[in-house]
Design a protein around this motif. Structure first.
Motif, short mmCIF file in Angstrom:
data_model
loop_
_atom_site.label_atom_id
_atom_site.label_comp_id
_atom_site.label_asym_id
_atom_site.label_seq_id
_atom_site.Cartn_x
_atom_site.Cartn_y
_atom_site.Cartn_z
N MET B 1 0.84 -1.20 0.00
CA MET B 1 0.00 0.00 0.00
C MET B 1 0.88 1.25 0.00
O MET B 1 1.89 1.30 0.69
N LEU B 6 -2.20 5.97 3.17
CA LEU B 6 -2.20 6.03 4.63
C LEU B 6 -2.35 7.47 5.10
O LEU B 6 -3.08 7.76 6.05
N VAL B 47 -9.26 2.54 10.72
CA VAL B 47 -8.02 2.03 11.30
C VAL B 47 -7.88 0.54 11.01
O VAL B 47 -6.82 0.06 10.59
N PHE B 48 -8.97 -0.19 11.23
CA PHE B 48 -8.92 -1.64 10.96
C PHE B 48 -8.56 -1.91 9.50
O PHE B 48 -7.70 -2.72 9.19
N PHE B 51 -5.09 1.00 8.28
CA PHE B 51 -3.87 0.97 9.10
C PHE B 51 -3.51 -0.47 9.46
O PHE B 51 -2.37 -0.90 9.35
N MET B 52 -4.50 -1.22 9.94
CA MET B 52 -4.20 -2.61 10.30
C MET B 52 -4.12 -3.49 9.07
O MET B 52 -3.82 -4.67 9.15
N ASP B 53 -4.43 -2.90 7.91
CA ASP B 53 -4.26 -3.55 6.62
C ASP B 53 -5.11 -4.82 6.48
O ASP B 53 -4.69 -5.81 5.91
N LEU B 54 -6.33 -4.76 7.03
CA LEU B 54 -7.19 -5.93 6.85
C LEU B 54 -7.60 -6.08 5.39
O LEU B 54 -7.95 -7.17 4.95
N GLU B 57 -5.40 -8.56 3.92
CA GLU B 57 -5.28 -9.88 4.56
C GLU B 57 -6.31 -10.85 3.99
O GLU B 57 -7.26 -10.46 3.33
#
Lengths: 211, 88, 558
Positions: B1, B6, B47-48, B51-54, B57
């Motif tokens: 990313m 971001l 954020v999830f 930032f948390m890059d879900l 995933e």
């Protein structure tokens, strides 16, 4: 733990080990959400039972200090997310700088939170011995108790987060965690940091902005 | 990313923070609570997801990240009838 | 014995031809002989050794909890308070409850057999996070030390449920210390659950698809989900209790604007699912034992597997049935009553499918099978009486009586402890590599079943007739039933000690077990007993369904 050329015991390959680490961290975070869930439940019940007093005492909290602290955490989360991105591209120095600055913002948050507690104590609005002459109603005191419990529990988590960020930075600095192979340590620590941020995102309006 | 993405998310989060503070000046009672919680949920979602890059995933990790939220929802849902209808 | 005490004759671990205490070469390369020092055990990351560490620790706590129960039953022999004071009696049953729930039942099957068997059954070399696994044992021990410390300081008198405002305002005992002990041990549970979930997701051998997992694994997966999602709520609740006592927080105190029922919601949101933490692994064990005894594929595998998940999920929705007479809203009670009836459905599915599996099976009356049968019988009684107390009107009559005590002991002791002993008898040859006396195994299975019913069946009648729980002074009309129960408890106590004798004997004098003494399917039976340190020399590839026993055609009678 040295960085071994081979993967560690139960794993067959590096991808499997990486996925297991990420998944383990997310499950741990699920348990953290449930931990704070109990606190949120208590806040909800008090809000429902004594909404008038909750609003009255919430107005007395320093919402702008809370807003600045929210800003600090959001920014640190951004830095940590950028660090994850950099670690995947083996930008070692950028990762180090980002992690350390995020940890610094975390420390600023803790400092500001401490200042906030101190000024509330001076004003007689902190529910600890000697600091609550302005707290006149039982539900109001209960609300401030919950404020103190939840923000201090959050501060404990944030302290752990700061330590974790610095430890990871140290491991990368000493090259005990090589990048990008061991970017998983950055990713899992980052995930923890983001969750601590998310918990604050909910605590802030519930505690400071009840109107 | 890209870090640019971001950064945009960070800008959005900051704007939402301003929104939640401003909303608290004008709204009271249930609308205020609803505004605060919805803005917080959007921020948490950002954020999830970014930032948390879900979003990068697999489904399994996404599932393990949201399962606790579902469980908390169940908890609140089943506690609610007691507190809303208690007569004693 | 003499060869052990004489240090000159100790076996040389590096010399495989040195017989030492071992009889076979398999034993000499097993995990049991991989390191002889105390250090090699206390710092091990081998899931099999951690399992044995857990087994020893929970056996110790089982004895402590059992001694507390013995005091309770001895005091109940007569209607008057002759053995203990009121305070002392309260402390005895609280200690019994706290230790049995958190230091025996919750870790019992998952942390011993789950730890030992999950990697073996799915074809992995260890759990996903071996060091975390060892850490969870140390956390468990730390919590245990706190509990023993409380015991020395004089105990606690709130009951294992820590109800407010008794625990937060009025109780005299060491509530904060016990809360700390349970708080600590909770993290051990969370780490174990986390480890199991990741292991089952990520470390299955090639070909070990979800549809091929042993049912033991399915039930442990369901258990782990509860461990991870419910335990933190207990942790925060106990922390709030401690804060309430230490700082007068007020959240559970109506005088300060709090609500005592909030405690019950938080506590039972954990503690009802915790009942399923205790019984789901037992259900998994029994699924294995039934399939092994019948030597047939499990009837309706998908339903048995799915019912474990269903129990875990629905088990989260029923906690309010502990609060029917507490003053919670009647509408909430109605919802919880309905959901409590629903959770019986997946449990029923399991019972029917086990029965169907046994139908026309090649059954031999081995000890594991007898324990499994004992489990099924006692679990059915416990489950059906659970439906009775889930009914709103009936519960008003039975709440807080011995009926409830008998009900949950049928599930937790009759169910889980029977399954624990069943698992012990089934996998003992795999764990230590020796065979035990089957005759004694059968006898102890029968004595446990008889002793258990003798102890707890009279309590159903006591409760129905109105004997409240947690009282040690009672009307004389209840004495006969109380005495029956206490006599049964002595039988049960002796029956629980029997396996310790013959299993210990088997360690020393038992015949080597061979890879597969029961002649059953499953990856854990394809490797030597006891297993080598890294379980599998080559990670196996699975290419068939579980419980793949040859189906015997029915003989045609002329």
């Amino acid at each position: 733990m040295r960085e071994l050329p081979k993967v560690q015991t139960p794993y067959v390959d590096r991808a499997q080990q990486h996925e297991a680490g990420i998944m383990g961290m997310h499950i741990f975070l699920a348990s953290e959400i449930m931990l704070f869930g109990g606190i949120f439940m208590a806040i909800a019940v008090i809000r429902q039972a004594h909404s008038q007093e909750v609003v009255e005492y919430s107005k007395e909290l320093h919402y702008y200090l809370g807003a600045i602290n929210t800003m600090l955490l959001l920014t640190s989360s951004f830095l940590v997310a950028a660090a994850v991105h950099m670690s995947r591209h083996a930008r070692r120095k950028a990762v180090l700088a980002l992690l350390v600055s995020a940890a610094f913002l975390g420390l600023l948050f803790l400092g500001l939170k401490g200042f906030e507690y101190w000024s509330e104590f001076q004003e007689g609005r902190l529910p600890v011995a000697g600091g609550m002459e302005k707290i006149n109603s039982a539900p109001g005191r209960l609300f401030l108790n919950l404020y103190l419990v939840s923000t201090s529990l959050h501060a404990v988590h944030l302290t752990i987060g700061v330590i974790a960020l610095l430890v990871v930075a140290g491991r990368i600095y000493t090259r005990r965690s090589a990048l990008p192979q061991r970017s998983v340590v950055v990713e899992t620590t980052a995930a923890y940091w983001h969750l601590v941020d998310i918990i604050w995102i909910f605590l802030y309006p519930l505690l400071y902005l009840a109107r | 990313m890209k870090t640019g993405v971001l950064f945009s998310v960070w800008v959005a989060l900051s704007a939402l923070l301003v929104a939640t503070v401003v909303a608290s000046f004008f709204l009271t009672g249930i609308p205020s609570l609803a505004a605060g919680l919805s803005i917080a949920s959007i921020k948490a979602g950002l954020v999830f997801w970014y930032f948390m890059d879900l979003r990068g995933e697999k489904g399994l990790v996404r599932l393990s990240a949201v399962v606790a939220i579902l469980w908390l929802f169940i908890f609140f849902l089943l506690v609610a009838p007691d507190y809303l209808f208690r007569t004693v | 014995m003499s060869s052990v005490t004489n240090h000159d004759e100790r076996p040389n671990p590096d010399n495989l031809d040195d017989p030492g205490l071992s009889e076979t070469k398999t034993e000499r390369v097993s995990y049991l002989r991989a390191g002889h020092t105390l250090r090699s055990w206390l710092f091990t990351t081998d899931h099999k050794r951690v399992a044995l560490l857990y087994m020893m620790s929970i056996t110790f706590f089982f004895f402590i909890g059992g001694i507390a129960a013995a005091f309770v039953r001895a005091d109940l022999l007569t209607p008057s308070a002759d053995l203990m004071t009121n305070e002392g009696y309260n402390r005895a049953f609280t200690l019994h409850g706290v230790i049995m729930v958190w230091f025996f039942l919750i870790p019992s099957i998952p942390n011993t057999f789950g730890n030992f068997l999950i990697p073996l059954m799915i074809g992995a070399r260890d759990l996903a996070f071996p060091r975390l696994n060892l850490l969870s044992w140390y956390i468990f021990i730390l919590g245990g030390i706190f509990t023993l410390f409380v015991l020395i300081l004089g105990g606690v008198d709130t009951g294992w449920t820590f109800y407010t405002p008794l625990s937060s305002m009025y109780a005299n005992g060491n509530v904060v210390l016990v809360a700390t002990a349970v708080f600590i041990v909770g993290f051990s549970s969370i780490l174990t659950g986390l480890n199991f979930i990741v292991t089952i997701h990520k470390l299955r051998a090639p070909g070990m698809t979800w549809g091929r997992l042993p049912l033991f694994i399915w039930s442990h997966y369901a258990t782990s989900v509860i461990l991870v999602l419910a335990t933190p709520v207990l942790s925060v609740t106990l922390a709030l209790i401690a804060a309430e006592r230490l700082f007068g927080l007020g959240i559970f105190n109506p005088e300060l604007g709090g609500d005592p029922l909030l405690f019950q919601h938080l506590f039972w949101f954990y503690s009802h699912p915790a009942v399923y933490i205790m019984v789901l692994p037992a259900l998994g064990v029994v699924s294995e034992l039934v399939a092994a005894a019948a030597r047939k594929p499990v009837f309706g595998y998908k339903f048995v597997a799915g019912s474990s998940i269903a129990i875990a999920v629905i088990g989260f929705l029923v906690w309010g049935h502990h609060m029917f007479v507490s003053g919670q809203s009647i509408y909430a009670s109605a919802v919880f009553s309905f959901l409590s009836l629903v959770v019986a459905v997946p449990s029923g599915i399991k019972i029917y499918n086990w029965t169907a599996t046994l139908y026309k099976g090649d059954i031999s009356l081995d000890p594991p099978f007898l324990f499994a049968m004992g489990f099924i019988g006692l679990f059915v009684v416990g489950g059906l009486t659970g439906l009775a107390v889930a009914m709103l009107a009936i519960d008003v009559h039975l709440h807080d009586t011995y009926f409830v005590v008998a009900h949950f002991h049928y599930i937790m002791v009759g169910g889980t402890v029977s399954a624990y002993f069943g698992a012990l008898h089934f996998w003992w040859p795999k764990i230590v590599g020796r065979l035990y006396s089957v005759v004694w195994g059968r006898l102890s299975a029968m004595f446990i079943f008889i002793g258990f019913n003798f102890t707890f069946f009279p309590q159903f009648i006591l409760g129905y007739e109105g004997m409240p729980r947690r009282y040690h002074v009672y009307p004389e009309q209840f004495q006969v039933l109380h005495d029956m129960s206490s006599i049964g408890a002595s039988i049960l106590g002796i029956a629980y000690l029997m396996p310790a004798v013959y299993l210990y004997y088997s360690l020393r004098y038992g015949q080597p077990a061979g890879n597969n003494p029961w002649n059953v399917t499953g990856l854990e039976w394809t490797i030597p007993s006891p297993p080598p340190k890294h379980n599998f020399d080559e990670i196996p590839t699975v290419d068939g369904p579980p419980y793949n026993y040859p189906v015997r055609k029915e003989a045609k009678h002329a």
